[in-house]
Scaffold this motif. Sequence first.
Motif, PDB file in Angstrom:
ATOM      1  N   ALA B  53      40.212  38.835  33.702  1.00 33.37           N
ATOM      2  CA  ALA B  53      40.057  38.389  35.094  1.00 33.37           C
ATOM      3  C   ALA B  53      40.022  36.862  35.146  1.00 33.37           C
ATOM      4  CB  ALA B  53      38.781  38.978  35.699  1.00 33.37           C
ATOM      5  N   LYS B  56      43.545  35.438  34.595  1.00 33.90           N
ATOM      6  CA  LYS B  56      44.379  35.514  35.810  1.00 33.90           C
ATOM      7  C   LYS B  56      43.953  34.446  36.805  1.00 33.90           C
ATOM      8  CE  LYS B  56      45.293  40.496  35.678  1.00 33.90           C
ATOM      9  NZ  LYS B  56      44.849  41.781  36.224  1.00 33.90           N
ATOM     10  N   ARG B  57      42.646  34.303  36.953  1.00 28.18           N
ATOM     11  CA  ARG B  57      42.142  33.320  37.917  1.00 28.18           C
ATOM     12  C   ARG B  57      42.622  31.919  37.524  1.00 28.18           C
ATOM     13  NH1 ARG B  57      36.926  34.947  37.746  1.00 28.18           N
ATOM     14  NH2 ARG B  57      37.442  36.707  39.071  1.00 28.18           N
ATOM     15  N   TYR B  60      46.495  31.531  37.968  1.00 31.77           N
ATOM     16  CA  TYR B  60      46.947  31.517  39.358  1.00 31.77           C
ATOM     17  C   TYR B  60      46.322  30.411  40.206  1.00 31.77           C
ATOM     18  CZ  TYR B  60      50.334  35.129  39.259  1.00 31.77           C
ATOM     19  OH  TYR B  60      51.493  35.806  39.013  1.00 31.77           O
ATOM     20  N   LEU B 277      43.626  38.924  42.953  1.00 27.81           N
ATOM     21  CA  LEU B 277      43.613  38.269  41.658  1.00 27.81           C
ATOM     22  C   LEU B 277      44.938  38.527  40.927  1.00 27.81           C
ATOM     23  CD1 LEU B 277      41.785  36.647  39.805  1.00 27.81           C
ATOM     24  CD2 LEU B 277      40.910  38.806  38.884  1.00 27.81           C
TER      25      LEU B 277
END
Lengths: 282, 330
Positions: B53, B56-57, B60, B277
């Motif tokens: 997670a 990805k954060r 992005y 996300l």
Amino acid sequence: MAKRPGGTGDSWHGHFESKRVPEGVWMRCEGCQATLFRKQVEQNLNVCPECQHHFSVSAAERIAQLLDADTFEEWFADLRPADPLGFNDRRPYPERVRSEQERTGLNEAAVVGQGFIKGIRIVFGLTDSGFIMGSMGSVVGEKLTRAIEKATDQQLPLVIVSGSGGGARMHEGILSLMQMAKVSAALARHHEAGCLFVSVLTHPTMGGVAASFASLGDLILAEPKALIGFAGPKVIAQTVRVQLPTGFQRSEFLLEHGFIDRIVARKDLRSVLAQLIGYLSP
Amino acid sequence: MPSPNEYRLPFEAPIYEMEARLSEMEANYAKNKAVGDSSGFAEQIRRLRRELANLKRTIYANLEPWQTVQVSRHQNRPQSRDYLDLIFDQFVELHGDRAIGDDKAIITGLGHLGDEKVMFIGHQKGKNLTERTACNFGCAHPEGYRKALLKMRMAAKFRLPIITFIDTPGAYPGIAAEERGQAAIIAENLREMSVIPTPIVCVVIGEGGSGGALGIGVGDRVAMLEHAYYSVISPEGCATILWKSSEHAPKAADALKMTSRDLLRFGVIDEIVAEPLGAAHRDHREAAANLKSFLIHALRGLADLPREELLNRRYEKFRRMGQFLEESSA
């Protein structure tokens, strides 16, 4: 994988430098290749005496050709472009603007104001294809919008002569695109107020200029053989991969397809404008 | 949902790598659980999920503009038709411009958004090659824009608000499109949308390609999904003009300032709608839920405005756009 339309090409900016009458005593006509005496071309409103090819004309020349002598009063001449993107291609945008200003003697591609045409008072605007291809950034959009708003307030007929190969100006990014909406909204109000707008298309009128105010006239006139369209012919050729028809996107092509009211030669433009405004103004 | 290889964006490689590790570990966990030895795995899996997670954060939150363009074009990114299923109830599609034909690059129709009846207008690019060809990859012809205008006028007549979803590389650059007046119809839409007497909410859900995007993009509220772009010219087109090759598109994407954050800063959009996300292509449902709550909220804010006030505000909204220098008052 099929080709992605509009993906690789330039679907927006036609890249059409319109050619001014070249320097020197003699010149060659790009229409018929005849060798011409430059003075004679100039005296003929910058039209080739042999083949009637229409060379582009500067803002000052256009005003002199169309409006009653010494009646033009320029508005908002002190508006100058900013550099919202910090745009730098081969040179910084502010530098490009400065050199265009020096070369053309204009602050920007649009000139607006009021004047008289055979005694009829009108609001008049133009885009000069010599200034960053006549493209529309924030200043062009703002000047035209203010002029249209004045025409609406004062219930005056409006004439805009466009020469914009560059469409919406890339150098100011999305703000240029939004000028299309802004100017068109001002024209909606002018329209709803029952006022007359005559759009005159000259070589070249493309992209975001063709897709906004230039196509919104109650009357749309065009000079002969002007290139007028949405996408540039090179982009279309790359996308569809067939030979483009002869005369594609020229004034005559648009007349045939029903998108302009009349093709008017430069020598007749002033009198035809006066006549039509006479018909449609109170 | 695993994506086939060809959909994988290069900068997402670390995400796919970690996802592969995670699913391997989960498989092992399941196997070992069956034989009764799973204690260490559970904690490792939890940690890896957290790491994923975060990864990805981080990726992005730091996209380059060109990577944003790639995300906006991702083949699994939800399109108008996906959102129609996920956001609107009882959608009834309406076809045709009553002049030339039915352009599949723009979908129009009536639907329910919560309690509200609305007119929907949206670009559609298509999901597979057959669809994409039929939709011209989301590049509309004049009949598409005319269809949109016709349906918008009808919506105004029956006092329905209008929602438009923008997702196009640009209006179609072709011979027939020019013959049928591409420039003229886009101009007409710009003029008419500025005075259509019903609330209009526009969202750029993917690609906002120049005049083809703006042609259904004049409204009272204009928003963008977080990883959409909106630009005066495609990055490839800009690169071709400036640097003579579309290979320089990443440089052009940077120069053109076309991301949602840029447009918010310029005052061109009112709001950025957050994506799930790792972007909309990872979770259509969450993307749709975010969009839906934005739309409901936006319409609620416009519903009670008297017609004149609505149109004045719309005019002023676009009237303010632009940046220039002016010497002190004349």
